[in-house]
Design a protein around this motif. Structure first.
Motif, PDB file in Angstrom:
ATOM      1  N   HIS A   1      30.611  40.137  50.600  1.00 42.27           N
ATOM      2  CA  HIS A   1      30.190  40.710  49.314  1.00 42.27           C
ATOM      3  C   HIS A   1      31.361  40.971  48.372  1.00 42.27           C
ATOM      4  CE1 HIS A   1      26.323  41.329  51.336  1.00 42.27           C
ATOM      5  NE2 HIS A   1      25.808  41.552  50.137  1.00 42.27           N
ATOM      6  N   GLU A   2      32.487  41.363  48.936  1.00 45.50           N
ATOM      7  CA  GLU A   2      33.617  41.743  48.075  1.00 45.50           C
ATOM      8  C   GLU A   2      34.139  40.580  47.235  1.00 45.50           C
ATOM      9  OE1 GLU A   2      37.487  42.369  50.126  1.00 45.50           O
ATOM     10  OE2 GLU A   2      36.359  41.916  51.961  1.00 45.50           O
ATOM     11  N   PHE A   3      33.815  39.331  47.617  1.00 49.92           N
ATOM     12  CA  PHE A   3      34.339  38.173  46.897  1.00 49.92           C
ATOM     13  C   PHE A   3      33.296  37.471  46.030  1.00 49.92           C
ATOM     14  CE2 PHE A   3      36.878  38.111  50.970  1.00 49.92           C
ATOM     15  CZ  PHE A   3      37.994  38.720  50.413  1.00 49.92           C
ATOM     16  N   ARG A   4      32.040  37.859  46.135  1.00 53.26           N
ATOM     17  CA  ARG A   4      30.982  37.079  45.484  1.00 53.26           C
ATOM     18  C   ARG A   4      31.101  37.054  43.965  1.00 53.26           C
ATOM     19  NH1 ARG A   4      25.660  38.518  49.310  1.00 53.26           N
ATOM     20  NH2 ARG A   4      26.649  37.812  51.268  1.00 53.26           N
ATOM     21  N   LYS A   5      31.345  38.184  43.357  1.00 53.96           N
ATOM     22  CA  LYS A   5      31.471  38.198  41.891  1.00 53.96           C
ATOM     23  C   LYS A   5      32.688  37.403  41.439  1.00 53.96           C
ATOM     24  CE  LYS A   5      29.185  40.047  39.393  1.00 53.96           C
ATOM     25  NZ  LYS A   5      27.937  39.563  38.734  1.00 53.96           N
ATOM     26  N   ALA A   6      33.773  37.492  42.184  1.00 51.45           N
ATOM     27  CA  ALA A   6      35.008  36.796  41.801  1.00 51.45           C
ATOM     28  C   ALA A   6      34.868  35.282  41.882  1.00 51.45           C
ATOM     29  CB  ALA A   6      36.165  37.264  42.688  1.00 51.45           C
ATOM     30  N   ILE A   7      33.946  34.808  42.705  1.00 47.79           N
ATOM     31  CA  ILE A   7      33.767  33.366  42.845  1.00 47.79           C
ATOM     32  C   ILE A   7      33.227  32.741  41.566  1.00 47.79           C
ATOM     33  CG2 ILE A   7      32.264  31.666  43.989  1.00 47.79           C
ATOM     34  CD1 ILE A   7      32.814  33.137  46.600  1.00 47.79           C
ATOM     35  N   GLY A   8      32.477  33.504  40.790  1.00 44.15           N
ATOM     36  CA  GLY A   8      31.959  32.972  39.537  1.00 44.15           C
ATOM     37  C   GLY A   8      31.049  31.781  39.792  1.00 44.15           C
ATOM     38  N   ASN A   9      31.308  30.664  39.106  1.00 42.95           N
ATOM     39  CA  ASN A   9      30.483  29.469  39.279  1.00 42.95           C
ATOM     40  C   ASN A   9      31.209  28.377  40.055  1.00 42.95           C
ATOM     41  OD1 ASN A   9      32.312  29.005  37.196  1.00 42.95           O
ATOM     42  ND2 ASN A   9      30.934  27.652  36.061  1.00 42.95           N
ATOM     43  N   ARG A  10      32.202  28.765  40.838  1.00 43.04           N
ATOM     44  CA  ARG A  10      32.924  27.787  41.666  1.00 43.04           C
ATOM     45  C   ARG A  10      32.070  27.490  42.906  1.00 43.04           C
ATOM     46  NH1 ARG A  10      36.039  31.844  39.891  1.00 43.04           N
ATOM     47  NH2 ARG A  10      37.894  31.386  38.610  1.00 43.04           N
ATOM     48  N   ILE A  11      31.555  26.293  42.993  1.00 48.38           N
ATOM     49  CA  ILE A  11      30.627  25.957  44.077  1.00 48.38           C
ATOM     50  C   ILE A  11      31.275  25.088  45.150  1.00 48.38           C
ATOM     51  CG2 ILE A  11      28.564  26.219  42.662  1.00 48.38           C
ATOM     52  CD1 ILE A  11      28.520  23.170  42.346  1.00 48.38           C
ATOM     53  N   TYR A  12      32.492  24.608  44.908  1.00 47.24           N
ATOM     54  CA  TYR A  12      33.206  23.862  45.947  1.00 47.24           C
ATOM     55  C   TYR A  12      34.686  23.879  45.609  1.00 47.24           C
ATOM     56  CZ  TYR A  12      34.232  20.307  49.467  1.00 47.24           C
ATOM     57  OH  TYR A  12      34.725  19.633  50.561  1.00 47.24           O
ATOM     58  N   GLY A  13      35.414  24.759  46.271  1.00 49.18           N
ATOM     59  CA  GLY A  13      36.849  24.838  46.041  1.00 49.18           C
ATOM     60  C   GLY A  13      37.209  25.637  44.804  1.00 49.18           C
ATOM     61  N   CYS A  14      38.506  25.656  44.514  1.00 48.89           N
ATOM     62  CA  CYS A  14      39.035  26.428  43.391  1.00 48.89           C
ATOM     63  C   CYS A  14      40.325  25.780  42.923  1.00 48.89           C
ATOM     64  CB  CYS A  14      39.291  27.876  43.826  1.00 48.89           C
ATOM     65  SG  CYS A  14      39.978  28.948  42.538  1.00 48.89           S
ATOM     66  N   ASP A  15      40.464  25.593  41.610  1.00 43.88           N
ATOM     67  CA  ASP A  15      41.652  24.934  41.049  1.00 43.88           C
ATOM     68  C   ASP A  15      42.568  25.878  40.276  1.00 43.88           C
ATOM     69  OD1 ASP A  15      41.100  22.297  41.926  1.00 43.88           O
ATOM     70  OD2 ASP A  15      39.667  22.025  40.299  1.00 43.88           O
ATOM     71  N   ASP A  16      42.248  27.155  40.246  1.00 47.14           N
ATOM     72  CA  ASP A  16      42.960  28.072  39.359  1.00 47.14           C
ATOM     73  C   ASP A  16      44.475  28.055  39.553  1.00 47.14           C
ATOM     74  OD1 ASP A  16      40.207  28.725  39.322  1.00 47.14           O
ATOM     75  OD2 ASP A  16      40.663  30.708  38.531  1.00 47.14           O
ATOM     76  N   CYS A  17      44.925  28.219  40.809  1.00 48.30           N
ATOM     77  CA  CYS A  17      46.367  28.318  41.038  1.00 48.30           C
ATOM     78  C   CYS A  17      47.070  26.991  40.766  1.00 48.30           C
ATOM     79  CB  CYS A  17      46.656  28.812  42.455  1.00 48.30           C
ATOM     80  SG  CYS A  17      46.105  27.719  43.779  1.00 48.30           S
ATOM     81  N   LEU A  18      46.374  25.894  40.960  1.00 47.04           N
ATOM     82  CA  LEU A  18      46.957  24.585  40.661  1.00 47.04           C
ATOM     83  C   LEU A  18      47.017  24.354  39.162  1.00 47.04           C
ATOM     84  CD1 LEU A  18      45.002  22.393  43.258  1.00 47.04           C
ATOM     85  CD2 LEU A  18      47.265  23.399  43.539  1.00 47.04           C
ATOM     86  N   ALA A  19      45.939  24.693  38.469  1.00 53.34           N
ATOM     87  CA  ALA A  19      45.808  24.347  37.055  1.00 53.34           C
ATOM     88  C   ALA A  19      46.786  25.095  36.152  1.00 53.34           C
ATOM     89  CB  ALA A  19      44.377  24.605  36.594  1.00 53.34           C
ATOM     90  N   VAL A  20      47.218  26.301  36.565  1.00 54.71           N
ATOM     91  CA  VAL A  20      48.108  27.080  35.693  1.00 54.71           C
ATOM     92  C   VAL A  20      49.582  26.782  35.936  1.00 54.71           C
ATOM     93  CG1 VAL A  20      46.456  28.953  35.423  1.00 54.71           C
ATOM     94  CG2 VAL A  20      48.155  29.065  37.260  1.00 54.71           C
TER      95      VAL A  20
END
Length: 394
Positions: A250-269
């Motif tokens: 539960h603690e991570f669900r809101k932070a996931i947003g609409n990411r449905i497979y993986g996450c690019d945030d740290c790469l993209a910045v």
């Protein structure tokens, strides 16, 4: 030995220093690099099999902290991962190769489109494991023919710590987000390895160029980096949406947003992306239907439709139920009450994982009275305790 292949046979075995062998080895490496680029690789480097002793220590610290979560395969026989010679005693040189998969548009822009799903850039095309392995095998066959020495090829799924080897081979360096960064291609490189019994000239290791920058650490939605160069996979959205088999905490669900497979945030910045060169013309292409799919469409996928939609895609490997779990978390974060109908329909899904995620989505989209009415009906019909717990918590 005379002729154009002088000394080539001697390249298999202990490192030799005579001039003839050195010349043949250098020629072989130059031709290897030319062949690699012809096959679609964007960069290549060579290192010693024993070049990653420090990486082994860091890897064991990662395991000892339990930061690998449910990825028990990482903890199986770690010596094979930290020492290429344990994996294959016959290796004399490790050839590291990279393929650029940099996106054509800002991968973070979709995060504002809350009714659409964000799929990590690397998974928007055909499965890179299959594509790159074909290239590695072709290059390996060429090397065997040219050198007469045995080779073994690896791409991601084998017990090889690729990123430290790639840094030792001069392709890039492991950034503070623990991914490889290249001065030529930023944070967007698929890696592959060829172990060979050939004794090839080594490349100089790449230095760390992160400096004081901490953009990748600061942007992480779930604070998955306890410190620079350290990752707690249990908090990483890529782990939570791909590797984790159970309900997302539960603690991570809101932070996931609409990411449905993986996450690019740290790469993209990563600032080094600004200097990235165009990739090889054979660069892996994204599929249009995976760039920004509608959550409503994805939520309606049964197992057959899921398999058809994600044919040849790495998304397929997590299975329909885990994927729909992710879609429902995104629906719960969409702020679009019209999507509640999709979540409500999935309350009767065969999968407890899906039903539990559907409950959470409805808890975010329905008003208190509406949700309470649904919960009252479910109290007598829902057989699974974990789903019942979601109703009570909601």
């Amino acid at each position: 030995m005379a002729g154009g292949r002088a000394g080539v046979a001697d390249l298999c075995g202990p490192r030799l220093l005579n001039t003839t062998t050195q010349s043949a080895s250098a020629d072989l490496k130059e031709n290897l690099a030319h062949q690699a680029r012809a096959l679609g690789f964007d960069c290549i480097g060579v290192t010693d099999p024993d070049a990653i002793a420090d990486a082994g220590r860091h890897f064991r610290e990662f395991l000892d902290a339990g930061a690998h979560g449910d990825m028990e395969w990482l903890a199986t026989d770690p010596e094979r991962r930290t020492d290429p010679r344990v994996l294959w005693p016959g290796v004399r040189s490790v050839i590291m190769l990279g393929v650029n998969y940099g996106p054509d548009e800002n991968p973070l822009a979709i995060l504002a489109q809350r009714t659409r799903g964000a799929i990590s850039v690397y998974a928007q095309g055909d499965d890179y494991h299959d594509l790159i392995k074909k290239r590695l095998k072709a290059l390996g066959r060429w090397l065997v023919a040219a050198s007469g020495c045995e080779v073994k090829v690896f791409v991601d799924t084998a017990a090889v710590i690729e990123k430290p080897l790639a840094q030792a081979a001069g392709i890039g360096w492991q950034g503070k987000h623990t991914n490889l960064v290249s001065r030529q291609f930023g944070s967007w490189l698929f890696l592959g390895a060829i172990f060979t019994a050939s004794d090839l000239p080594r490349d100089e290791a790449e230095a760390d160029h992160c400096g004081s920058c901490r953009a990748c650490l600061d942007i992480c939605p779930t604070s998955a980096f306890p410190a620079a160069y350290k990752l707690d996979a249990r908090r990483c959205i890529s782990y939570l949406t791909i590797e984790s088999k159970g309900p997302i905490p539960h603690e991570f669900r809101k932070a996931i947003g609409n990411r449905i497979y993986g996450c690019d945030d740290c790469l993209a910045v990563c600032p080094w992306n600004k200097f990235a060169q165009a990739g090889h013309e054979a660069k892996l292409a994204a599929r249009e239907d995976l760039r920004a799919p509608e959550l409503a469409d994805l939520a309606r996928l049964d197992d057959t439709a899921f398999r058809a939609r994600f044919t040849k895609s790495p998304v397929k490997r997590i299975g329909r139920d885990r994927f729909i779990r992710n879609v429902l978390i995104a629906i719960g974060n969409s702020n679009d009450r019209a999507l509640a109908v999709e979540a409500e329909r999935l309350l009767t899904d065969e999968s407890t994982l899906v039903r539990g995620a559907a409950v959470w989505a409805l808890s975010q989209l329905k008003g208190p009275q509406e949700f309470a009415a649904l919960a009252a009906r479910a109290a007598s019909t829902e057989p699974d305790e974990t789903v019942q717990a979601e109703w009570r918590r909601g």
